[in-house]
Design an enzyme around this catalytic site. Sequence first.
Site, PDB file in Angstrom:
ATOM      1  N   CYS A  75     -17.195  53.498  18.067  1.00  0.00           N
ATOM      2  CA  CYS A  75     -18.485  53.051  18.566  1.00  0.00           C
ATOM      3  C   CYS A  75     -18.799  51.855  17.866  1.00  0.00           C
ATOM      4  O   CYS A  75     -19.042  50.672  18.228  1.00  0.00           O
ATOM      5  CB  CYS A  75     -19.638  53.805  18.591  1.00  0.00           C
ATOM      6  SG  CYS A  75     -19.791  54.804  16.818  1.00  0.00           S
ATOM      7  N   ASN A  76     -18.324  51.753  16.544  1.00  0.00           N
ATOM      8  CA  ASN A  76     -18.405  50.561  15.520  1.00  0.00           C
ATOM      9  C   ASN A  76     -17.269  49.427  16.041  1.00  0.00           C
ATOM     10  O   ASN A  76     -17.657  48.391  15.984  1.00  0.00           O
ATOM     11  CB  ASN A  76     -18.053  50.813  14.309  1.00  0.00           C
ATOM     12  CG  ASN A  76     -19.116  51.667  13.582  1.00  0.00           C
ATOM     13  OD1 ASN A  76     -20.231  51.589  14.126  1.00  0.00           O
ATOM     14  ND2 ASN A  76     -18.818  52.593  12.563  1.00  0.00           N
TER      15      ASN A  76
END
Length: 341
Positions: free
Chosen positions: A149-150
């Site tokens: 996600c990052n």
Amino acid sequence: MTKRIAILGASGYTGAELVRLIATHPSMEIAALAGDRKAGEALGTVFPHLRHLDLPVLQKFEEIDFGNIDLAFGALPHGTSQEIISALPGHVKAVDLSAGFRLRDPAVYEQWYGAPHAAMALQDEAVYGLTEWYRDEIREARIVAGTGCNAATGNLAVLPLLKDGVIDADEIIISLATGVSGAGRSPKEGMLHAEVSEGFHAYALTGHRHMAEFEQEFSKVAGKPVTCTFVPHLLPQNRGILATIYVKGEAEAIHAALEKAYADEPFMVVLPLGEAPSTRHVRGSNFCHLGVVKDRREGRAIVFSALDNLNKGSSGQAIQNANLMLGLEETEGLMLAPMFP
């Protein structure tokens, strides 16, 4: 024709988000749910917000009949996904939300995850799941590796800038803040409400694992080795990621590069020059908002990227990829407006 779906690891946050989204998907039907620790339970018991849905009971992976399953989502821990995906029948397509197949070099995987790659035979056919950059490959793939996600938050902002050469590839600083759901649902002392509320702190100071994805994708697009400075911070909120990215380049050219790259992308929103996005404006959605602001120093700019870590950063992205793999419209089941306030 409705596609039959299995969700492996349905008792975690990303599994629950997959169920929430697929429940209103016009062309997908949830045919099987796996959650070994919760096997035999109804998902509505594990996640009461899903009680209204008519869903299969949670099973162990070994109990699932994959004979008529079209695609499986792997919402599994990093240490188990490779073996589970390897055990799927050959006719079942898979979108793996874990880190199992994200890194193309098995030696790099071992370096960052501390264990040998357990499914090297499948790694070569796995496609990195950053949809806006690998759409054609994803459409033909049997296995897609969902991004971190990052990593999605930073890559979506930086890759167009490296591609067009509008920033200095040797001067990229990513300061990123993420909600606590990114750590998963397993009990952790550091994730207790009393530990994280009313505070804000950096973590993984010696190197977050998503750094490997940044370096892999940045270097590929730039055509040379690229490293960056990346410091993640924990936000005392459930959902959302905001990346603040400091770069050397002209703000106008940077903004133009983002507008050009994402002009026809349904989930990418480039804000007017000078505006910065907020996590509250993408919450619960598959949208990513990008912003560019001039730095007070000449020739430097600040780029912002905001998305929902459980949706565009994980489960929503997974469904976007699955739509392509199954020959469906890419946006099906995903055009939900963000939740606000």
